[in-house]
Enzyme design. Sequence first.
Site, PDB file in Angstrom:
ATOM      1  N   ASP A  16      35.617  45.384  36.140  1.00 33.33           N
ATOM      2  CA  ASP A  16      35.913  44.681  37.260  1.00 33.33           C
ATOM      3  C   ASP A  16      36.730  45.555  38.413  1.00 33.33           C
ATOM      4  O   ASP A  16      36.861  44.926  39.449  1.00 33.33           O
ATOM      5  CB  ASP A  16      36.557  43.325  37.024  1.00 33.33           C
ATOM      6  CG  ASP A  16      36.192  42.326  37.878  1.00 33.33           C
ATOM      7  OD1 ASP A  16      35.061  42.409  38.575  1.00 33.33           O
ATOM      8  OD2 ASP A  16      36.522  40.917  37.878  1.00 33.33           O
ATOM      9  N   HIS A 304      43.513  44.473  38.461  1.00 33.61           N
ATOM     10  CA  HIS A 304      42.481  44.786  39.624  1.00 33.61           C
ATOM     11  C   HIS A 304      42.731  43.318  40.629  1.00 33.61           C
ATOM     12  O   HIS A 304      41.930  43.538  41.671  1.00 33.61           O
ATOM     13  CB  HIS A 304      41.067  45.041  39.237  1.00 33.61           C
ATOM     14  CG  HIS A 304      40.547  43.692  38.382  1.00 33.61           C
ATOM     15  ND1 HIS A 304      40.478  43.819  37.025  1.00 33.61           N
ATOM     16  CD2 HIS A 304      39.759  42.639  38.717  1.00 33.61           C
ATOM     17  CE1 HIS A 304      39.998  42.567  36.653  1.00 33.61           C
ATOM     18  NE2 HIS A 304      39.578  41.972  37.727  1.00 33.61           N
TER      19      HIS A 304
END
Length: 905
Positions: A16, A304
């Site tokens: 991701d 992230h």
Amino acid sequence: MKDTIGVVPKNSWAIDPFGYSPTMAYLLRRMGFENMLIQRTHYELKKELALQKNLEYTWRQSWDVEESTDIFTHMMPFYSYDIPHTCGPEPAICCEFDFARMHGFNYELCPWGKHPVEINQENVQERALKLLDQYRKKSTLYRTNTLLIPLGDDFRYISIDEAEAQFRNYQMLFDYINSNPGLNAEAKFGTLDDYFQTLREEADRINYSLPGEVGSGQIGGFPSLSGDFFTYADRQQDYWSGYYISRPFFKAVDRVLEQTLRAAEIMMALLHGYCQRAQCEKLATGFAYKMTAARRNLALFQHHDGVTGTAKDHVVQDYGIRMHTSLQDLQIFMSKSIEVLLGIHHEKSDHSPSQFESEQVRSKYDVQPVLKAINAREGTSQSVVLFNPLEQTREEVVMVIVKRPDVTVLDSNWTCVPSQVSPELQHDKSKIFTGRHRLHWKASVPAMGLQTYYVANGFVGCEKAKPAKLKYFSMSNSFSCPAPYACSKIEEGVAEIQNQHQTLTFDVKHGLLQKVTNTDGSMNAVGEEIGMYSSRGSGAYLFKPNGHAQPIIEAGGHMVIFEGLLVQEVYSYPKTTWEKAPISHSTRIYNGDSTMRELLIEKEYHVELLGQDFNDRELIVRYKTDLDNKKIFFSDLNGFQMSRRETYDKIPLQGNYYPMPSLAFMLGSNGKRFSVHSRQSLGVASLKDGWLEIMLDRRLLRDDGRGLGQGVMDNRPMNVIFHLLFESNISSTSDPVSNPLPLSPSLLSHLVGAHLNYPLHAFVAKNPQELSVHPPPRSFSPLAAPLPCDLHIVNFKVPRPSKYSQQLIEDPRFVLILQRRHWDTSYCRKGRSQCTTVANEPLNLFNMFKGLEVLKAKATSLNLLHEDIEMLGYMEQVADVGQEGHVVISPMEIQAYKLVLRPHQ
């Protein structure tokens, strides 16, 4: 994981992050990882790799000629990692095999209209063949007969029933496939490790190499590839370059916590190393829990959706509070540690407050730090202790805030030190001066050591701090000259400041830099422009501007110039369309023999993108130079390596923006180089020949449809600091236009970056002392000699602070992590950077410290879990450190050593 469940992972799974850096591949390889899996890369790139069956490859570092950094990488081929986009190329069909979308569960139904149904004896053949057809189609994109089909999504497997539904239905499908030999397939559940092991066994049996392909000794049958995967686009012109800048306030806090944690880790290691008294042991072990918490809070923010600025407001707040708490804890620990390291003894309890406090005070998690003002009364002095977290001695002009200007600076031997005083400024056009003062002097602080200075009032026999001369320009007549300074009005249209290396010329009406002239007469045009994009399509992730950025500065703001002994500064509060300008800024140059700062230009931008006026606006600063860089520039990856960036007209503006964690530079055909070093992560582009622009902040009303569900409106006042550097090469360089490989920073540039990212930490005594009291000289210098200039101590720490006292004395309780920087030798080697040595000779660990004996040294992996150095890809020379203590590090390498330490008997 090793301590808790006894597992040391070998496979990296990162589906991701929005684009991928080869630095991660390098670090994983040197941690003993063997394989990695990635997903979010540009859709056109996936297509290109799929056509050549290159979605699996070995990732190699751009500088690596020995293939010692190769790591096997699997790239997922489709749009997403969810079930509709992982079973094969047709999401409408794959969705029918996501059994959590059957009625009875709370997940959304398939948007393509056909939904999954329970598998039974009647439909199993038709369903299994339909699924297998997707598997076969997907398998044509890869070389081997081993195929990976992930089965999951965000927020899945939250109930046993759901897990059971997936398992039950797939088991029936697998049983059907496996019991029909004519289908020529075997399907089963497995882990990521099962996949990579099966794949490697197959690659050992069958050679899948293509004719003429350059592969890797790591694993046969696959191509090798180097480079990075920025900037990511998932569809059409949706480039994810907005997150490089989103929530810049917290991107800055991230770095402050990182450098404070490193400084505190070093102090803790030094405390344990030097100090065998119970008092030190108690201070260090008493803090072990908070040290661990600080490591975890910093690590957590590397998620992230953390440092990227792509979390919901309440999550950002939680990250912010965690980081703030740890910052405060670390500062308290450091202020207590310096007392012990300087030998200021208290036989008081562990809980007694320290005599010192950090010069920077943060009252709340989301505000800028304020500097503590020193209030030296007549007849008293206040001590300032500086900690240098770097591995070389620092000669640097330092600054503290004082309440009154009539003070004197003394060093730890009570010798006079020349100093300068100037008014403190703030971002407020009706009240530019705060009434406090900035006191500057040139300090010298030993490597990884401490030095004490005194700010005294009424000390006879020393000159007082010299007030700077003020010049001002203002359209309104509201300017009042602060005491005790002499002020004069600027009458001309241009103004200059200069030191022994350079003269800076400014356009007075706009308050912007125009050019830099070197002492040798050569000139650099560097037109400074502050502009704004307007962008209705942008969000936390995406940057989608409507056209180019427009300049926002009009003629007629306020400008104040300070000319002093040590610092010259131009401050500009510009006139803009808005009553309150979204930005004000300072440009500083320094004097001071043999300091590095005199070679650079310091830019500080105070940004306040607050209020509705700035909705859907993105603020940039642009430096327009006369370098013919052909729209090619270089930006760093993780502060570890550089990457070459070329601006392409065939992709939209937002696709030509790149991450700039700490550095970007451009090169002219004459070998001139212009570098911008940043104290925090931002985004950078070179949209026209000779231009370098950096985005400072963005304020966005809308969600951009990537899962966040909100805009970015929680902007906060903040300061962005750049160090600008012009350099000329002394020997021929490779041409950046034709050479696809990245170039390295010069040695000076590396050191400028290190000084900016690892600043001196200042601590101020809470109480003044009478001038009649003369404490003994107080400094602390742990290294036998400063390290070579291209050798950096990434960290020196106690990896398990809470277990320190339970471990045996002969256990390696300390870790030293070293990095050898690679630098461009076509730029001035030593003269411009105060360098005495570079790391061509081996470093001897056994006599690195003064007063500390290194009894044992053993090389280890970067995660400290593997002693077998060969498996990490290092060259042979790393392993034999144990006998001789000699460390040889190749440029670009990072190496870790476990040490057994004790004070000299």
